[in-house]
Every structure is written in C-alpha cells, then in structure tokens.
Motif scaffolding. Structure first.
Motif, PDB file in Angstrom:
ATOM      1  N   VAL A  44      40.035  92.384 -50.344  1.00 31.86           N
ATOM      2  CA  VAL A  44      39.886  90.967 -50.011  1.00 31.86           C
ATOM      3  C   VAL A  44      38.853  90.327 -50.943  1.00 31.86           C
ATOM      4  O   VAL A  44      37.997  91.007 -51.499  1.00 31.86           O
TER       5      VAL A  44
ATOM      6  N   ASP B  91      44.248  87.386 -44.975  1.00 28.76           N
ATOM      7  CA  ASP B  91      44.598  88.736 -45.423  1.00 28.76           C
ATOM      8  C   ASP B  91      44.560  89.747 -44.284  1.00 28.76           C
ATOM      9  O   ASP B  91      45.366  90.689 -44.246  1.00 28.76           O
TER      10      ASP B  91
ATOM     11  N   LEU C 247      53.261  92.808 -47.264  1.00 27.06           N
ATOM     12  CA  LEU C 247      51.884  92.493 -47.621  1.00 27.06           C
ATOM     13  C   LEU C 247      51.831  91.687 -48.922  1.00 27.06           C
ATOM     14  O   LEU C 247      51.083  90.704 -49.031  1.00 27.06           O
TER      15      LEU C 247
ATOM     16  N   GLN D  60      40.959  82.669 -46.683  1.00 23.42           N
ATOM     17  CA  GLN D  60      41.591  83.749 -47.448  1.00 23.42           C
ATOM     18  C   GLN D  60      41.408  85.091 -46.755  1.00 23.42           C
ATOM     19  O   GLN D  60      42.353  85.878 -46.612  1.00 23.42           O
TER      20      GLN D  60
ATOM     21  N   SER E  30      47.797  89.397 -42.631  1.00 23.50           N
ATOM     22  CA  SER E  30      48.847  89.948 -43.493  1.00 23.50           C
ATOM     23  C   SER E  30      48.907  91.470 -43.381  1.00 23.50           C
ATOM     24  O   SER E  30      49.996  92.059 -43.329  1.00 23.50           O
TER      25      SER E  30
ATOM     26  N   SER F 123      45.017  86.638 -50.959  1.00 21.93           N
ATOM     27  CA  SER F 123      44.239  86.945 -52.159  1.00 21.93           C
ATOM     28  C   SER F 123      45.151  87.237 -53.344  1.00 21.93           C
ATOM     29  O   SER F 123      46.140  87.981 -53.206  1.00 21.93           O
TER      30      SER F 123
ATOM     31  N   VAL G   2      45.853  90.906 -54.325  1.00 15.99           N
ATOM     32  CA  VAL G   2      46.929  91.597 -53.600  1.00 15.99           C
ATOM     33  C   VAL G   2      48.282  91.025 -54.000  1.00 15.99           C
ATOM     34  O   VAL G   2      49.193  91.754 -54.406  1.00 15.99           O
ATOM     35  N   ARG G   3      48.391  89.712 -53.926  1.00 13.90           N
ATOM     36  CA  ARG G   3      49.675  89.039 -54.129  1.00 13.90           C
ATOM     37  C   ARG G   3      50.196  89.195 -55.560  1.00 13.90           C
ATOM     38  O   ARG G   3      51.392  89.396 -55.784  1.00 13.90           O
TER      39      ARG G   3
ATOM     40  N   ALA H 227      50.140  87.983 -48.451  1.00 15.93           N
ATOM     41  CA  ALA H 227      48.702  88.042 -48.723  1.00 15.93           C
ATOM     42  C   ALA H 227      48.189  86.715 -49.275  1.00 15.93           C
ATOM     43  O   ALA H 227      48.891  86.006 -49.992  1.00 15.93           O
TER      44      ALA H 227
ATOM     45  N   ALA I 217      44.044  96.749 -48.417  1.00 16.37           N
ATOM     46  CA  ALA I 217      44.063  95.716 -49.451  1.00 16.37           C
ATOM     47  C   ALA I 217      42.634  95.275 -49.743  1.00 16.37           C
ATOM     48  O   ALA I 217      41.760  95.341 -48.878  1.00 16.37           O
TER      49      ALA I 217
END
Length: 548
Positions: free
Chosen positions: A136, A190, A36, A186, A193, A42, A45-46, A40, A134
């Motif tokens: 978003v 996600d 993830l 995006q 992902s 976003s 998250v990343r 990802a 996650a």
C-alpha cells in the motif's frame, strides 16, 4: 494380465482427473489475483502487480499460487498463513471472516505490505484458506524510507487480527487506519480490494467443488504434494554434493554492507546459511528472515527446479539458517527498505551455486528495484495539492550463459513497469525522461542488460521530497566467467548535485532529479562476442562509438 488392465486404466483416469482439478485450482487463484489487480487503488498493485495470491489446505500448507505476483510476497505468504492460524485459533474462525496483518516478522518483511487471510468453508466444514498480499502507498510514520531507527517510527503496526468477522468489517480498525495514514482513501480502498480478492477465490473454489462433487481438498492436496515433492527431490539428488560460499558488497546506508552465503547440499535438502553477513543496521535496511528465506528459496528454485510448481512441497526441501545479522534482523529493528538487500539475496545465492554448476548461472544484475517514493506539495503561497507517489524502476539483468541480459527488467522481484501516464495522474509530478541507458551494460560474449535514465520534476508551482531506495551506485553488478561488470548507477539533480543512495531528500521547485540505473554484468570473454552482435548493439543505440 486381464485383471491388471482395468486397474491400470483406473489409475490413469484418476491421474488425469486429479491433474484437471489441479489446473482448475490454479485458475481459481489466477482469478483471485486478477480481482486484486482490477480493484486495487494503489498504482504499485494495479499497474506493477506488486502482490501475491494463493490457496492453502486446512493445515495452512500452500496448494497453489497465482502466477501474478512477486517471490517476496508469494514465499513469505506461504509461511505467514501458519502464523495466522496459530494467532486466531481454529475455534475462532467463522464463514465470512477475513484476517489481516502487516507484522514484518509474521507477514512479508515490512509494514507497507498488507497480508489478508480468509478461511474457506463448505457448509460448516473448513476446507482451506485463501491469502493475498499487496503493497500500500502509505502506512504513516516517517513514510517509505530508510531513515527510521526502529519499526515504531516506520508506521502503524497491525497485529494479526480480524478485519471482518462473519462478513462484518471491523469499523474501529478502519477508523484507526484513516487517522494514521496520509492517503486514507487509497489505503482503505486497498484493504477492501484484498478482502474482495479472497472472497472471489472462495466463491470460485466452492463452485468448482460443487461442480466436481468434492467435499474436501484432502485427496487433491495429497496428489499435488506427492507429485511436486517427488519431482523436487529428483532434481536435488542430481546436484553435486558439497558446500559453496559467495559474498557480495552493497552500498549500505552510510557505509558498505557485506552479504555472505554458503549453499550446502544435505541429502534431500539444500540449505543456505548467511553466516559472515554484516550485523544488523541501525537504519531501515534490515531484513526479517522470512523475507530473506523467500528470495533465497526463489534463487535455488530458479536453478534447481524452475519448472516445478511453487507450493508447500516444492519449497520444503529448501532451508535457510542465519545468526542475527542484517539478513536476520530482530524486532524492533527498522525494516522499511527490506526489499533492497532482500533483492540482492538471489545474486548472492546464485554466485555460490555458480561454483557448483559452472556454466549455468547468469551474471549479477542490478538486483534491487530502484523504488522512489515522492511526497509532492505546493510551493508556499501557491495553489496546488499534496500527494504520495510511488514508482518502481528497474536496472539491467545480468547476461545469461547463452543469451544477453534483459534490459530494464525487475529481476528477481518480477514486478511490471509502471507506465509514466499512470504515475503522473496520481500527483503533481512530471517524468521528463525514461529511456534505456546506452553503454551501461557489462561487455562479454553475452552482453548484460541495459539500465535506464529517468528524469523527474515537480509540476509547476510544486516541490517534492523523495525517499531514495537505490543500490549498486558504489558497487556495480559483477560479470561472470570473464564478462565485465555493469556500469554503476547514480542519483543527481540536473545541476550536478549528488544525492545520497538512500534516505529522504529534497528537490526544489524547478529542479529535476536525474537517475542513471545500473546495467547488468556481462558473461564470458568479450573477445568472443560476434561481430554481428556488436553491430546490432551499435545500430540499436545500446552502445555508442565512444562507449563500446
């Protein structure tokens, strides 16, 4: 004697085998979470790790979680899987399925968090579930902010449903998502992902089971739960018997909000009751009980059983009760900023535990993340582009009984710092300043952690609206055992215009938003702080000659 020796040897071999498989299971969910992180879209998250991942048995009980992730996501996910099983029904589950929701009361507390659950089959046999969550960047509606008057205004609501059946994605759901959000690429990215994350977990689990020769996780689950539960109950029995109450005043939206908690030891359980907390708000700062419980349990585990793995058995002895109030908001209350007061719950609970365990609990810190959601756009008549940008920022932690507090650290959420470079490339903004805030920490034998100073402006030819999600501006973090309070935060424009701590507001082109994040409270009598520590603070710029 001779008969007992082989039995003892077999028991030891079984114990070692089970422990190795437990470790393998944890590595499976770590790879699940890393998938993830790597895929990802976003930045939250990343770059910040605002997620959770875990594996569950066929009954929906959490066996293991990934270390990567936040307590608010992990502990709500632990309960959410049961809702998925009840809503979908075992008879409607097939290999290749993935289920989804952002229901705040059955997921993680607000619409911006997407939870996905996938059944894991070995052949035709259901062996467990993988789940992940996650945040978003956008879910439509008013955007990420406190201004909504009901959950209907806060964005698209996705009931528990199938994102994919037998490996085939629900194309109608994807089209509905694209139509309702501001950043469709995006958001949809996600979603995929999250689904991929669960798929990787499933494949690694099946590989592990085939390699070891397992046909189910029943024996391993029984081993994990029995060891974890026994260890947790041992810690609970060592606690003093009684009940302890604490309260905490927060900034609220347009008036202060009082939070109250009573921690009570009850045999083999510890309960937190939130009676005395102010009532449900008409603004989007309410917290569903599933999120309140997640952070209350986290606070108790931090003190009572910090080294015991987090799973169904270690969470079960910690219980929560509450009448309807701002920490137990009822549908359809607005809950977009549920994290602000949810992140205050650990300080609230820890303050009660400090009475039961004197000398062992840290001082209050900034608590809630100073999230800021920026909606940037060109000035009228100028070329440019629009973008939705989310930043996570952290104030200082409270000082600990034997150590200074950590500066600019996200406790209790645990998310990582989002690099300026990663934030600026998502849209037309410039972060002109991001540094530790001198003199912001509470003094004490052990100093609180420092807050930050952050300055943000739109890129040339642009302006932006922003959603303030700030607290501890009017009510700073309190010191403990004689330590002094940390400094409160502030939000202003560079011309001195004061901004509200919560809600959507405008920053004109050419102006900068200046944030001073709160510092953590100090611990112990300041007179007991060593001369060496004070000299070190001064040399590093943590305090100044005028502010020390």
């Amino acid at each position: 004697m001779n008969d007992a020796t082989p039995a003892a040897s077999l028991d030891a071999t079984h114990e070692i085998r089970m422990q190795v498989m437990w470790n393998r299971l944890i590595s499976v969910v770590e790879e699940q979470a890393l998938t993830l992180l790597r895929t990802a879209f976003s930045t939250s998250v990343r770059e910040a790790g605002d997620l959770s991942a875990g594996v569950f048995d066929p009954q929906g009980r959490m066996l293991a979680q990934a270390v990567t992730g936040t307590p608010g996501h992990v502990n709500t996910m632990a309960e959410a899987v049961l809702h998925f099983i009840a809503e979908i029904g075992r008879e409607n589950m097939y290999p290749g399925d993935t289920y989804v929701t952002n229901d705040p009361w059955k997921g993680t507390g607000h619409l911006h968090d997407i939870s996905m659950v996938s059944p894991s089959f070995l052949g035709d046999e259901l062996i467990g579930f993988f789940a992940c969550t996650a945040h978003v960047v956008d879910v439509g509606g008013r955007g990420f902010g406190a201004d909504g008057k009901s959950v209907y205004e806060e964005g698209i609501q996705i009931p528990i449903m199938k994102f994919a059946e037998r490996g085939r994605v629900n194309a109608d759901l994807v089209r509905i998502l694209r139509t309702n959000v501001r950043e469709p690429n995006q958001v949809v990215g996600d979603f995929f992902s999250l689904a991929a994350c669960n798929d990787v977990g499933h494949r690694r689990l099946v590989e592990m089971m085939n390699e070891i020769g397992l046909s189910s996780l029943d024996d391993l689950g029984a081993f994990i739960f029995s060891r974890t539960r026994a260890a947790t109950l041992e810690r609970i029995r060592a606690l003093p018997r009684g009940s302890w109450t604490n309260d905490l005043v927060t900034d609220g939206y347009d008036s202060p909000v009082r939070l109250a908690a009573t921690v009570e030891t009850r045999g083999e359980t510890v309960n937190v009751d939130f009676s005395g907390t102010d009532g449900q708000s008409r603004w989007g700062i309410n917290v569903p009980i599933i999120y309140t419980k997640a952070y209350a349990c986290y606070a108790m585990k931090c003190v009572i059983a910090p080294d015991i793995p987090n799973n169904w058995a270690s969470l079960e002895p910690f219980t929560v009760s509450s009448p309807v109030n701002i920490l137990n908001a009822q549908w359809p209350a607005p809950v977009s900023l549920r994290h602000v007061f949810g992140h205050m719950v650990p300080d609230l609970v820890l303050g009660a535990l400090a009475q039961a365990l004197p000398g062992k609990i840290l001082a209050e810190g900034s608590g809630a993340l100073w999230n800021i959601h920026v909606s940037a756009r060109p000035v009228e008549g100028r070329a440019g582009h629009q973008a939705e940008i989310l930043m996570f920022n952290s104030g200082g932690m409270g000082a600990r009984p034997e150590l200074d507090g950590l500066s600019a650290t996200a406790f209790p959420s645990g998310v990582m710092t989002m690099p300026i470079e990663a934030t600026e490339q998502t849209g037309p903004i410039v972060v002109w300043r991001k540094e530790l805030r001198p003199d912001s920490a509470g003094d004490g034998q052990y100093r609180g952690g420092l807050g930050q100073i952050i300055e943000i402006a739109a890129a040339e030819g642009h302006q932006f609206d922003f959603s303030a999600m700030f607290d501890r501006i009017r009510h700073p973090p309190r010191g403990r055992n004689g330590g002094r309070d940390g400094q409160p935060g502030s939000a202003r424009l560079d011309d001195g215009t004061e901004m509200r701590p919560k809600g959507w507001q405008h920053v004109p082109a050419g102006r900068r938003l200046v944030l001073h994040l709160p510092g953590g409270g100090g611990y112990g009598d300041p007179a007991l702080r060593s001369a060496e520590a004070r000299a070190d603070d001064l040399s590093k710029g943590y305090v100044t000659e005028t502010g020390k």
